[in-house]
Design a protein around this motif. Structure first.
Motif, short mmCIF file in Angstrom:
data_model
loop_
_atom_site.label_atom_id
_atom_site.label_comp_id
_atom_site.label_asym_id
_atom_site.label_seq_id
_atom_site.Cartn_x
_atom_site.Cartn_y
_atom_site.Cartn_z
N LEU A 33 14.37 51.41 79.54
CA LEU A 33 15.04 51.60 78.33
C LEU A 33 16.40 52.88 78.45
CD1 LEU A 33 15.36 51.54 75.26
CD2 LEU A 33 13.50 53.34 75.33
N VAL A 34 15.97 53.88 79.26
CA VAL A 34 16.95 54.71 79.63
C VAL A 34 18.09 54.11 80.24
CG1 VAL A 34 17.66 57.00 80.96
CG2 VAL A 34 15.23 56.72 79.43
N ILE A 35 17.73 53.23 81.46
CA ILE A 35 19.12 52.61 82.23
C ILE A 35 19.76 51.75 81.14
CG2 ILE A 35 19.51 51.10 84.06
CD1 ILE A 35 17.11 52.71 85.55
N GLY A 36 19.17 51.10 80.50
CA GLY A 36 19.83 50.15 79.57
C GLY A 36 20.66 50.78 78.55
N SER A 37 20.27 51.91 77.91
CA SER A 37 20.89 52.75 76.94
C SER A 37 22.02 53.27 77.62
CB SER A 37 20.02 53.85 76.40
OG SER A 37 18.94 53.28 75.77
N ALA A 38 21.99 54.01 78.92
CA ALA A 38 23.12 54.41 79.57
C ALA A 38 24.35 53.21 79.74
CB ALA A 38 22.70 54.95 80.89
N LEU A 39 23.79 51.94 80.34
CA LEU A 39 24.71 51.14 80.33
C LEU A 39 25.54 50.54 79.18
CD1 LEU A 39 22.76 48.72 83.02
CD2 LEU A 39 24.76 50.39 83.58
N ALA A 40 24.80 50.56 78.27
CA ALA A 40 25.51 50.38 76.87
C ALA A 40 26.47 51.34 76.41
CB ALA A 40 24.10 50.17 75.88
N LEU A 41 25.95 52.78 76.66
CA LEU A 41 27.05 53.51 76.27
C LEU A 41 28.26 53.58 77.17
CD1 LEU A 41 24.78 56.58 75.43
CD2 LEU A 41 26.24 55.34 73.99
N ALA A 42 28.20 53.29 78.37
CA ALA A 42 29.12 53.26 79.36
C ALA A 42 30.14 52.07 79.00
CB ALA A 42 28.66 53.07 80.65
N ALA A 43 29.56 51.03 78.58
CA ALA A 43 30.38 49.95 78.14
C ALA A 43 31.13 50.25 76.73
CB ALA A 43 29.60 48.52 77.89
N CYS A 44 30.81 51.17 75.91
CA CYS A 44 31.54 51.41 74.70
C CYS A 44 33.11 51.91 74.91
CB CYS A 44 31.04 52.60 74.13
SG CYS A 44 29.36 51.97 73.46
N THR A 45 34.06 51.49 74.21
CA THR A 45 35.42 51.93 74.49
C THR A 45 35.35 53.40 73.32
OG1 THR A 45 36.15 50.50 72.74
CG2 THR A 45 36.31 49.94 75.29
N PRO A 46 36.07 54.39 73.75
CA PRO A 46 36.29 55.47 72.74
C PRO A 46 36.99 54.98 71.45
CG PRO A 46 37.42 56.04 74.73
CD PRO A 46 36.98 54.51 75.10
N TYR A 47 36.59 55.75 70.50
CA TYR A 47 37.30 55.32 68.96
C TYR A 47 38.70 56.05 69.08
CZ TYR A 47 37.82 55.89 64.06
OH TYR A 47 38.57 55.52 63.04
N GLU A 48 39.71 55.41 68.72
CA GLU A 48 40.90 55.92 68.51
C GLU A 48 41.16 56.00 67.01
OE1 GLU A 48 45.46 54.40 69.62
OE2 GLU A 48 43.77 54.25 71.25
N VAL A 49 41.69 57.19 66.65
CA VAL A 49 41.93 57.44 65.34
C VAL A 49 43.29 56.85 65.04
CG1 VAL A 49 42.52 59.57 63.85
CG2 VAL A 49 41.14 59.92 65.73
N GLN A 50 43.29 56.23 63.78
CA GLN A 50 44.36 55.51 63.21
C GLN A 50 44.76 56.30 62.01
OE1 GLN A 50 45.08 52.33 64.47
NE2 GLN A 50 43.53 52.78 65.82
N PRO A 51 46.44 56.19 62.03
CA PRO A 51 47.13 56.65 61.23
C PRO A 51 46.86 56.22 59.86
CG PRO A 51 48.44 56.12 62.95
CD PRO A 51 47.23 55.44 63.11
N ILE A 52 46.93 56.99 58.57
CA ILE A 52 46.85 56.54 57.41
C ILE A 52 47.84 57.23 56.51
CG2 ILE A 52 44.17 56.74 57.54
CD1 ILE A 52 44.03 59.62 55.93
N PRO A 53 48.12 56.66 55.39
CA PRO A 53 49.14 57.23 54.41
C PRO A 53 49.18 58.54 54.38
CG PRO A 53 48.40 55.36 53.36
CD PRO A 53 47.40 55.68 54.66
N GLY A 54 50.37 59.29 54.84
CA GLY A 54 50.31 60.65 54.79
C GLY A 54 50.38 61.24 56.50
N SER A 55 49.91 60.37 57.50
CA SER A 55 49.97 60.88 58.66
C SER A 55 51.34 60.90 59.15
CB SER A 55 49.15 59.82 59.54
OG SER A 55 47.92 60.04 59.13
#
Length: 91
Positions: A6-28
């Motif tokens: 479970l720990v190894i599977g969780s670590a691999l799943a987290l490693a595959a995630c791409t970081p969230y990029e903040v998107q501009p909104i009106p006013g940015s």
């Protein structure tokens, strides 16, 4: 054994995630691809600054930008003020 799997599977799943990029909104500053290059010619590359806006929920938000090597801006993060509120709710 199951715990280690479970720990190894969780670590691999987290490693595959791409970081969230903040998107501009009106006013940015960078909303719809706008880049104020002429005003930033004297600012050091890599420096950061903040911009205060009202977000899509009517809450006060602070955005942090970084000046990239090509003089464009990169939106790094946006955080809401806890005390501001709109539309009958607290932000």
């Amino acid at each position: 054994m199951k715990f280690a799997t479970l720990v190894i599977g969780s670590a691999l799943a987290l490693a595959a995630c791409t970081p969230y990029e903040v998107q501009p909104i009106p006013g940015s500053i960078t909303y719809r691809g706008h880049q104020p290059r002429t005003k930033l010619t004297k600012s050091p590359i890599g420096s950061t600054f903040t911009n205060q806006i009202i977000d899509e929920y009517g809450c006060m938000a602070m955005e942090t930008y970084r000046i990239e090597p090509d003089r464009s801006l990169k939106l790094l993060r946006r955080s809401r003020s806890a005390s501001s509120g709109g539309f009958g709710f607290s932000c």
